[in-house]
Write a protein that holds these residues in place. Structure first.
Motif, PDB file in Angstrom:
ATOM      1  N   LEU A 158       0.830  -1.202   0.000  1.00  0.00           N
ATOM      2  CA  LEU A 158       0.000   0.000   0.000  1.00  0.00           C
ATOM      3  C   LEU A 158       0.870   1.260   0.000  1.00  0.00           C
ATOM      4  CD1 LEU A 158      -2.736  -1.077   2.555  1.00  0.00           C
ATOM      5  CD2 LEU A 158      -3.197  -0.328   0.214  1.00  0.00           C
ATOM      6  N   VAL A 159       1.907   1.258   0.839  1.00  0.00           N
ATOM      7  CA  VAL A 159       2.778   2.431   0.932  1.00  0.00           C
ATOM      8  C   VAL A 159       3.632   2.575  -0.322  1.00  0.00           C
ATOM      9  CG1 VAL A 159       4.640   3.511   2.253  1.00  0.00           C
ATOM     10  CG2 VAL A 159       2.806   2.320   3.452  1.00  0.00           C
ATOM     11  N   SER A 160       4.157   1.484  -0.828  1.00  0.00           N
ATOM     12  CA  SER A 160       5.068   1.551  -1.974  1.00  0.00           C
ATOM     13  C   SER A 160       4.360   2.019  -3.237  1.00  0.00           C
ATOM     14  CB  SER A 160       5.716   0.185  -2.222  1.00  0.00           C
ATOM     15  OG  SER A 160       4.765  -0.756  -2.689  1.00  0.00           O
ATOM     16  N   ARG A 161       3.059   1.785  -3.337  1.00  0.00           N
ATOM     17  CA  ARG A 161       2.292   2.236  -4.501  1.00  0.00           C
ATOM     18  C   ARG A 161       1.725   3.640  -4.316  1.00  0.00           C
ATOM     19  NH1 ARG A 161      -0.433  -2.095  -7.703  1.00  0.00           N
ATOM     20  NH2 ARG A 161      -2.209  -0.689  -7.705  1.00  0.00           N
ATOM     21  N   GLY A 162       1.948   4.233  -3.146  1.00  0.00           N
ATOM     22  CA  GLY A 162       1.410   5.557  -2.880  1.00  0.00           C
ATOM     23  C   GLY A 162      -0.071   5.549  -2.570  1.00  0.00           C
ATOM     24  N   ASP A 163      -0.634   4.401  -2.218  1.00  0.00           N
ATOM     25  CA  ASP A 163      -2.058   4.317  -1.890  1.00  0.00           C
ATOM     26  C   ASP A 163      -2.346   4.674  -0.440  1.00  0.00           C
ATOM     27  OD1 ASP A 163      -2.902   3.595  -4.433  1.00  0.00           O
ATOM     28  OD2 ASP A 163      -2.604   1.462  -4.073  1.00  0.00           O
ATOM     29  N   ALA A 164      -1.308   4.834   0.365  1.00  0.00           N
ATOM     30  CA  ALA A 164      -1.471   5.202   1.769  1.00  0.00           C
ATOM     31  C   ALA A 164      -0.216   5.908   2.250  1.00  0.00           C
ATOM     32  CB  ALA A 164      -1.739   3.962   2.633  1.00  0.00           C
ATOM     33  N   LEU A 165      -0.374   6.746   3.266  1.00  0.00           N
ATOM     34  CA  LEU A 165       0.762   7.388   3.900  1.00  0.00           C
ATOM     35  C   LEU A 165       1.362   6.451   4.949  1.00  0.00           C
ATOM     36  CD1 LEU A 165      -0.652  10.978   4.562  1.00  0.00           C
ATOM     37  CD2 LEU A 165       0.867  10.270   2.707  1.00  0.00           C
ATOM     38  N   PHE A 166       2.639   6.601   5.195  1.00  0.00           N
ATOM     39  CA  PHE A 166       3.278   5.896   6.305  1.00  0.00           C
ATOM     40  C   PHE A 166       2.854   6.536   7.620  1.00  0.00           C
ATOM     41  CE2 PHE A 166       7.219   6.321   9.036  1.00  0.00           C
ATOM     42  CZ  PHE A 166       7.022   5.126   9.715  1.00  0.00           C
ATOM     43  N   LEU A 167       2.437   5.694   8.570  1.00  0.00           N
ATOM     44  CA  LEU A 167       2.015   6.149   9.894  1.00  0.00           C
ATOM     45  C   LEU A 167       2.897   5.480  10.935  1.00  0.00           C
ATOM     46  CD1 LEU A 167       0.005   7.651  11.738  1.00  0.00           C
ATOM     47  CD2 LEU A 167      -1.473   5.629  11.610  1.00  0.00           C
ATOM     48  N   PRO A 168       3.906   6.182  11.472  1.00  0.00           N
ATOM     49  CA  PRO A 168       4.844   5.544  12.411  1.00  0.00           C
ATOM     50  C   PRO A 168       4.140   5.058  13.665  1.00  0.00           C
ATOM     51  CG  PRO A 168       5.129   7.931  12.396  1.00  0.00           C
ATOM     52  CD  PRO A 168       4.199   7.608  11.273  1.00  0.00           C
ATOM     53  N   ASN A 169       4.672   3.960  14.222  1.00  0.00           N
ATOM     54  CA  ASN A 169       4.088   3.349  15.414  1.00  0.00           C
ATOM     55  C   ASN A 169       5.211   3.011  16.391  1.00  0.00           C
ATOM     56  OD1 ASN A 169       2.932   1.267  17.240  1.00  0.00           O
ATOM     57  ND2 ASN A 169       1.156   1.419  15.896  1.00  0.00           N
ATOM     58  N   SER A 170       5.097   3.517  17.613  1.00  0.00           N
ATOM     59  CA  SER A 170       6.164   3.310  18.595  1.00  0.00           C
ATOM     60  C   SER A 170       6.105   1.932  19.243  1.00  0.00           C
ATOM     61  CB  SER A 170       6.094   4.392  19.687  1.00  0.00           C
ATOM     62  OG  SER A 170       4.847   4.353  20.358  1.00  0.00           O
ATOM     63  N   ASN A 171       4.965   1.240  19.147  1.00  0.00           N
ATOM     64  CA  ASN A 171       4.852  -0.119  19.688  1.00  0.00           C
ATOM     65  C   ASN A 171       5.162  -1.176  18.634  1.00  0.00           C
ATOM     66  OD1 ASN A 171       4.033   0.612  22.343  1.00  0.00           O
ATOM     67  ND2 ASN A 171       1.961   0.982  21.601  1.00  0.00           N
ATOM     68  N   GLU A 172       4.714  -0.923  17.416  1.00  0.00           N
ATOM     69  CA  GLU A 172       4.974  -1.838  16.294  1.00  0.00           C
ATOM     70  C   GLU A 172       5.984  -1.169  15.362  1.00  0.00           C
ATOM     71  OE1 GLU A 172       3.532  -4.857  16.342  1.00  0.00           O
ATOM     72  OE2 GLU A 172       2.461  -4.316  18.182  1.00  0.00           O
ATOM     73  N   TYR A 173       7.224  -1.080  15.815  1.00  0.00           N
ATOM     74  CA  TYR A 173       8.214  -0.256  15.131  1.00  0.00           C
ATOM     75  C   TYR A 173       9.101  -1.037  14.162  1.00  0.00           C
ATOM     76  CZ  TYR A 173      10.897  -2.134  19.085  1.00  0.00           C
ATOM     77  OH  TYR A 173      11.462  -2.971  20.012  1.00  0.00           O
ATOM     78  N   ALA A 174       8.906  -2.347  14.064  1.00  0.00           N
ATOM     79  CA  ALA A 174       9.767  -3.157  13.197  1.00  0.00           C
ATOM     80  C   ALA A 174       9.652  -2.741  11.731  1.00  0.00           C
ATOM     81  CB  ALA A 174       9.409  -4.634  13.341  1.00  0.00           C
ATOM     82  N   TRP A 175       8.535  -2.111  11.372  1.00  0.00           N
ATOM     83  CA  TRP A 175       8.274  -1.752   9.979  1.00  0.00           C
ATOM     84  C   TRP A 175       8.576  -0.285   9.675  1.00  0.00           C
ATOM     85  CZ3 TRP A 175       5.325  -4.760  13.139  1.00  0.00           C
ATOM     86  CH2 TRP A 175       5.157  -6.098  12.756  1.00  0.00           C
ATOM     87  N   ASN A 176       8.890   0.521  10.682  1.00  0.00           N
ATOM     88  CA  ASN A 176       8.988   1.970  10.487  1.00  0.00           C
ATOM     89  C   ASN A 176      10.011   2.378   9.433  1.00  0.00           C
ATOM     90  OD1 ASN A 176       6.972   2.540  12.338  1.00  0.00           O
ATOM     91  ND2 ASN A 176       8.366   3.010  14.015  1.00  0.00           N
ATOM     92  N   ARG A 177      11.201   1.869   9.541  1.00  0.00           N
ATOM     93  CA  ARG A 177      12.260   2.288   8.605  1.00  0.00           C
ATOM     94  C   ARG A 177      11.916   1.896   7.170  1.00  0.00           C
ATOM     95  NH1 ARG A 177      17.545   3.945   8.710  1.00  0.00           N
ATOM     96  NH2 ARG A 177      18.766   3.385   6.875  1.00  0.00           N
TER      97      ARG A 177
END
Length: 334
Positions: A158-177
Motif C-alpha cells: 500500500l505504501v510503496s504504490r502511494g495508496d497510503a501514507l506511512f504512519l509511524p508506530n512506537s509499539n509496532e516499530y519493526a516496519w517503520n524504517r
C-alpha cells in the motif's frame, strides 16, 4: 428385566467417564474447537530479522483500505487496523466495490487490499510485536497475504504504490524504517498520493508550493505546543487562494484553512498546532497536545506535513527524516 449389580456398576462407570470427557472438552479450548496458534515469523517476508509473532486468520470483510474484519481460529472475530499505514477516508462501505464512496485515493487502497486478499483465498497472516497494540477498539497488525507460494507484506505494498501514507508506530516499530523508505520512494516517483494531478487538474496547478514543518518545539513539546507549526509558501508569481485546502499530519488530524485565505507571491502562511487568535497569515490548529513526532532513531520514527487541495490532491509535503532526497519534499529547499 433385572440387571445385575456388577453390570449396573460398569454402566455407571461408563456414564461418569463420558461426562468427564464432555466436561474436559468444554474446558479445554483445543478439544472443543481449533485453538488460536501463535508462532514466530520474520516481521517482513524475505528478511531473517527481526522476528515477530503471528497468527493466521480468515477474512470476514474489507472495511476500507487499512482496516479489515477477520476470524481467528480459537480467538473469535476481530477488527484489525493495519500497522504503519494510513489510507484516505472512505465514507460509504459496501461489499460491492462499485457502490463504495470516499475521498480521492480511498477506493484505490480498498481495491488493492481486497484484490490481494482475494488472491490469497481470503487467508491472511496477522504479524505483530505486541499482541495488545490497539488503535481505539481495533487491534493493530501487519497483514501478510499468501500469493504464488510465498507471503507478501500487504501494508508495505500500500505504501510503496502511494495508496497510503506511512504512519509511524512506537509499539509496532519493526516496519517503520522500511515504510518510511517506501513512502519516500513513491513520493520521488510521484505516484499515487504523490501525483499532484491524480484527482484532477488544478486549482492553481501552475503555482509552485512549498510546505515546511517545525516538528521539534523549543523546550518541552507538550508545554510549548505552538512551537510546532507548518508553513505554506507561495513560490509562484501570482496569489494563491487556499479556499478549501487543508494540512494534516501522518495520522488523521486536519486543519482546514478559513475561507478567504490568500498567500501573496513570495509570502507564506503559518499554522501553529496549539491555540491562539487567527490573523490574516497566522492560524491555530486548536490542539492541546503535540501532533508531529520527534525523530526517534532507536525506533525509526519520523513524520510529515501534507497540504491537500479541494479535490484531494496532495500538492506539497515535507517528510522527515529524509531517506531519499527527491521524495522528502515536492520542491527542493530554497
Amino acid at each position: 428385566m433385572r440387571v445385575s449389580r456388577g453390570v449396573k456398576g460398569r454402566l455407571a462407570g461408563l456414564v461418569v467417564a463420558a461426562l468427564s470427557a464432555l466436561v474436559a472438552a468444554c474446558l479445554v479450548p483445543g478439544r472443543a474447537r481449533a485453538a488460536s496458534q501463535i508462532f514466530q515469523v520474520p516481521c517482513m517476508p524475505g528478511q531473517a530479522q527481526p522476528t515477530c509473532y503471528a497468527e493466521d486468520a480468515q477474512l470476514d470483510f474489507v472495511d476500507d483500505g487499512d482496516t479489515i474484519d477477520v476470524r481467528i481460529p480459537g480467538a473469535g472475530n476481530h477488527r484489525i487496523r493495519f500497522t504503519g499505514v494510513n489510507a484516505t477516508e472512505q465514507s460509504v462501505y459496501n461489499s460491492n466495490l462499485a457502490r463504495q464512496q470516499g475521498e480521492c485515493h480511498a477506493l484505490n487502497a480498498n481495491y488493492l487490499t481486497t484484490s490481494l486478499i482475494r488472491r490469497s483465498h481470503d487467508q491472511v497472516r496477522l504479524v505483530y510485536q505486541n499482541k495488545l497494540t490497539r488503535a481505539g477498539n481495533r487491534f493493530v497488525k501487519d497483514i501478510q497475504v499468501f500469493i504464488r507460494g510465498s507471503w507478501h507484506d500487504l501494508n508495505g505494498l500500500l505504501v510503496s504504490r502511494g495508496d497510503a501514507l506511512f504512519l509511524p508506530n512506537s509499539n509496532e516499530y519493526a516496519w517503520n524504517r522500511e515504510y518510511m523508505y517506501l513512502m519516500q520512494q513513491a513520493a520521488a516517483r510521484r505516484i499515487g498520493l504523490f501525483d499532484p494531478t491524480f484527482c484532477g487538474y488544478g486549482p492553481d496547478q501552475d503555482i509552485p508550493i512549498q510546505v515546511t514543518v517545525h516538528w521539534n518545539a523549543k523546550g518541552n513539546d507538550t508545554v510549548n505546543v505552538n512551537g510546532e507549526y507548518v508553513r505554506v509558501y507561495n513560490r509562484g508569481l501570482r496569489p494563491l487562494s487556499l479556499n478549501g485546502w487543508w494540512v494534516r499530519d501522518s495520522a488523521t488530524k486536519r486543519f482546514h484553512f478559513p475561507t478567504g485565505v490568500t498567500i501573496q507571491p513570495g509570502d507564506h502562511a503559518t499554522v501553529h498546532v496549539g491555540r491562539g487568535t487567527d490573523s490574516f497569515d497566522t492560524f491555530y490548529w486548536g490542539v492541546h497536545y503535540p501532533l508531529f513526532n520527534n525523530i526517534n532513531n532507536a525506533k525509526q520514527i519520523g513524520d510529515g506535513a501534507y497540504l491537500f487541495d479541494p479535490q484531494g490532491d496532495l500538492r506539497a509535503w515535507q517528510i522527515y527524516p529524509c531517506r531519499i532526497q527527491a521524495g522528502c519534499t515536492n520542491l527542493p529547499p530554497s
